[in-house]
Design a protein around this motif. Structure first.
Motif, mmCIF file in Angstrom:
data_model
loop_
_atom_site.group_PDB
_atom_site.id
_atom_site.type_symbol
_atom_site.label_atom_id
_atom_site.label_comp_id
_atom_site.label_asym_id
_atom_site.label_seq_id
_atom_site.Cartn_x
_atom_site.Cartn_y
_atom_site.Cartn_z
ATOM 1 N N SER A 164 49.131 33.477 41.135
ATOM 2 C CA SER A 164 49.767 34.167 40.068
ATOM 3 C C SER A 164 50.950 34.789 40.688
ATOM 4 C CB SER A 164 48.796 35.538 39.877
ATOM 5 O OG SER A 164 49.687 36.542 39.298
ATOM 6 N N ASN A 189 41.837 41.303 35.138
ATOM 7 C CA ASN A 189 42.543 40.466 34.175
ATOM 8 C C ASN A 189 41.679 39.209 33.999
ATOM 9 O OD1 ASN A 189 44.730 40.937 32.386
ATOM 10 N ND2 ASN A 189 45.292 38.861 33.059
ATOM 11 N N ARG A 190 41.237 38.469 35.249
ATOM 12 C CA ARG A 190 40.659 37.319 35.227
ATOM 13 C C ARG A 190 39.269 37.568 35.827
ATOM 14 N NH1 ARG A 190 44.435 34.376 38.904
ATOM 15 N NH2 ARG A 190 45.123 36.623 39.633
ATOM 16 N N ASN A 208 47.855 41.283 37.871
ATOM 17 C CA ASN A 208 46.964 40.301 37.197
ATOM 18 C C ASN A 208 45.636 40.132 38.037
ATOM 19 O OD1 ASN A 208 45.738 38.171 35.637
ATOM 20 N ND2 ASN A 208 47.453 36.875 35.717
ATOM 21 N N THR A 239 47.647 34.000 33.050
ATOM 22 C CA THR A 239 49.003 34.119 33.801
ATOM 23 C C THR A 239 49.647 35.520 33.424
ATOM 24 O OG1 THR A 239 49.959 32.813 32.054
ATOM 25 C CG2 THR A 239 49.421 31.513 33.883
ATOM 26 N N GLU A 240 49.115 35.817 32.203
ATOM 27 C CA GLU A 240 49.840 37.104 31.928
ATOM 28 C C GLU A 240 49.059 38.428 31.926
ATOM 29 O OE1 GLU A 240 51.454 36.592 27.801
ATOM 30 O OE2 GLU A 240 52.227 34.785 28.120
ATOM 31 N N GLU A 241 49.623 39.552 31.994
ATOM 32 C CA GLU A 241 48.804 40.768 31.961
ATOM 33 C C GLU A 241 48.327 41.193 30.764
ATOM 34 O OE1 GLU A 241 51.152 44.115 33.816
ATOM 35 O OE2 GLU A 241 49.143 44.980 34.473
#
Ligand code: SIN
Length: 494
Positions: free
Chosen positions: A419, A303-304, A269, A393-395
């Motif tokens: 994470s 991812n973020r 993540n 929080t999720e991939e």
């Protein structure tokens, strides 16, 4: 079933596509119970080929053959093993266009990216062929007079590999290359979505003279049966898996009974941070690469995206302009940059992340409208992302770029580290003190500083926290396939 024309017509060497599995010393065309499964092209939905759906019994047979083959293989010199791997490498390079065609057909990624993956995979073979000659032990000054202490590094034995659909060539390459180089044998189970790439490598392994039984490819609809067999079969000394954290956990639980050794490359993540002293143009290019490679379907994908407040709007403006120009389409169309997602549930997950973010106040700047019924998703950018959203929080594993705003260094380090995953992280900055502080503080196994591409055979790839165990690639990658033994030689002269 006959291999679909849309694939055959593009190949120079049509014999690289086989509708069979390599079980130990034999090619198996039919499962004992006659079960088969289809391989689809995710861009068009056509069935490309049909393969035997093998059972645990077939895996057991492959393991038994691998055990025999490994006993002779490990006795060869490193130089001899290296020569075999280099012959395989030569064929891998010579057939790069065909291997890339097979990869694009079954996985969907743009042909140029697929070709890049073939060369990336081949590089592991070359790297570990070179390492085969350098598996050094050690001599330690003894603890008593009249003794000598020797340290040997010995091949672990038979290794089972379970590989994912996102990099059907490179992920098997970075497991089989070190395993064979140090003297192990491998029984592989490629993802049901993309087995043709691994099977093509097995065809080339035969042509390169890799001894029969040393590299098996088991085809099956799901990995569960194979996983149960390899975690419980005492002749399997190690399991190497690339895939989800959820499946990694199952393998750990199943392997606990025999204290099975595991190499796990699991979910990520990745935070991608842009500080106010960054070169904005290179940060934008880095973010495009880290986010949209393979349509966002890599474990190391950004991812973020965290952008410091003072440069937030300038970064977003440049980034969105670039994203709007990324062409989505069939991987065989020459200007395609973003191919399809692998299946409908991947599309649904991206949609869910977009909807959840918007419901919680994020603003959609571009994309966001998955094309009804297909596997294509437009590259999407949202701003105003925050910690309570699923994207935090999720991939996501798709082409969605959520942008978060932050004010200072300590704040963003805390956000980035919040994470359960710890595979990779990226940041753009110029100040050296800041570069060291952030690189050392990020809780990940791989840090990209002022670059969006961190994958190479020469560096150790792997994660911390729930992103896995062990490292692949580089000189550290051989260690995962070796056991250390020490010999205490007594009765020597003082
Ligand atoms: C992965 O997604 O697991 C690997 C990506 C890479 O090697 O770059």
């Amino acid at each position: 079933m006959v291999v679909h024309d849309s694939l055959l017509a593009r190949l120079h060497d049509k014999t690289l596509v086989v509708e069979a599995a390599k079980v130990g010393t034999r090619w198996v065309y039919n499962a004992t119970d006659g079960q088969r499964f289809d391989v689809h092209n995710p861009s068009t939905g056509v069935i490309l080929a049909s393969l035997p759906a093998l059972s645990a019994g077939d895996a057991r047979k492959a393991i038994a053959d691998a055990k025999k083959a490994q006993l002779s293989w490990v006795k060869k010199t490193g130089k001899d093993r290296a020569a075999h791997l280099m012959r395989w490498h030569r064929l891998w390079i010579d057939n790069a266009d065909d291997l890339a065609t097979i990869l694009t057909a079954e996985q969907g990624k743009p042909f140029t990216e697929a070709r890049g993956e073939i060369l990336y995979g081949a590089a592991y073979l070359e790297w570990f062929a070179e390492e085969a000659k350098r598996i050094y032990g050690d001599v330690i000054p003894a603890h008593v007079e009249n003794a000598r202490i020797l340290v040997l590094k010995q091949a672990i034995g038979v290794v089972a590999a379970i590989t994912p659909w996102n990099f059907p060539n490179a992920m098997i390459a970075r497991k089989v290359a070190p395993a064979l180089a140090v003297g192990c044998a491998m029984v592989a189970k490629p993802a049901a979505e993309t087995p043709l790439s691994t099977l093509a490598l097995a065809v080339l392994a035969d042509r390169a003279g890799i001894p029969d039984g040393l590299f098996s490819v088991i085809t099956a609809r799901s990995g569960a049966e194979f996983g149960r067999e390899v975690t419980s079969n005492p002749d399997v000394s190690k399991i190497t898996f690339t895939g989800s954290t959820e499946v990694g956990r199952i393998l750990m639980r199943q392997g606990a009974e025999q204290i099975k050794k595991l190499g796990l490359e699991l979910g990520g993540n990745a935070p991608f941070i842009v500080f106010d002293d960054a070169d904005l143009d290179s940060a934008v290019e880095g973010a495009i690469l880290a986010k949209f490679r393979n349509a966002g379907q890599t474990c190391v994908c950004a991812n973020r995206i965290y952008v410091q407040s003072s440069i937030h709007d300038a970064f977003v403006a440049k980034f969105v302009t670039r994203v709007r120009n990324l062409k989505v389409g069939d991987g065989f169309e020459p200007d395609t940059v973003i191919g399809p997602l692998i299946n409908r549930s991947s599309v649904a997950k991206v949609q869910d992340h977009i909807e959840d973010a918007i419901k919680q106040g994020a603003v959609l700047l571009t994309g966001g409208s998955p094309d009804g019924g297909t596997h294509f998703v437009e590259p999407t950018v949202i701003i105003g992302a925050c910690a309570s959203m699923k994207v935090a929080t999720e991939e996501t594993f798709g082409p969605l770029a959520p942008i978060f705003r932050f004010d200072d260094v300590d704040e963003v380090i805390e956000l980035a580290n919040s994470s359960e995953f710890g595979l990779s992280g990226y940041f753009y900055a110029k100040d050296m003190a800041r570069i060291f502080k952030v690189a050392e503080a990020l809780e990940v196994g791989i840090v990209g500083v002022n670059t969006g591409l961190i994958s190479t055979e020469v560096a150790p790839f792997g994660g911390v926290k729930q992103s896995g165990l062990g490292r692949e690639g580089s000189r550290y990658g051989a260690d995962d396939y070796l056991e250390i033994k020490y010999i205490c030689l007594g009765g020597q002269s003082a």
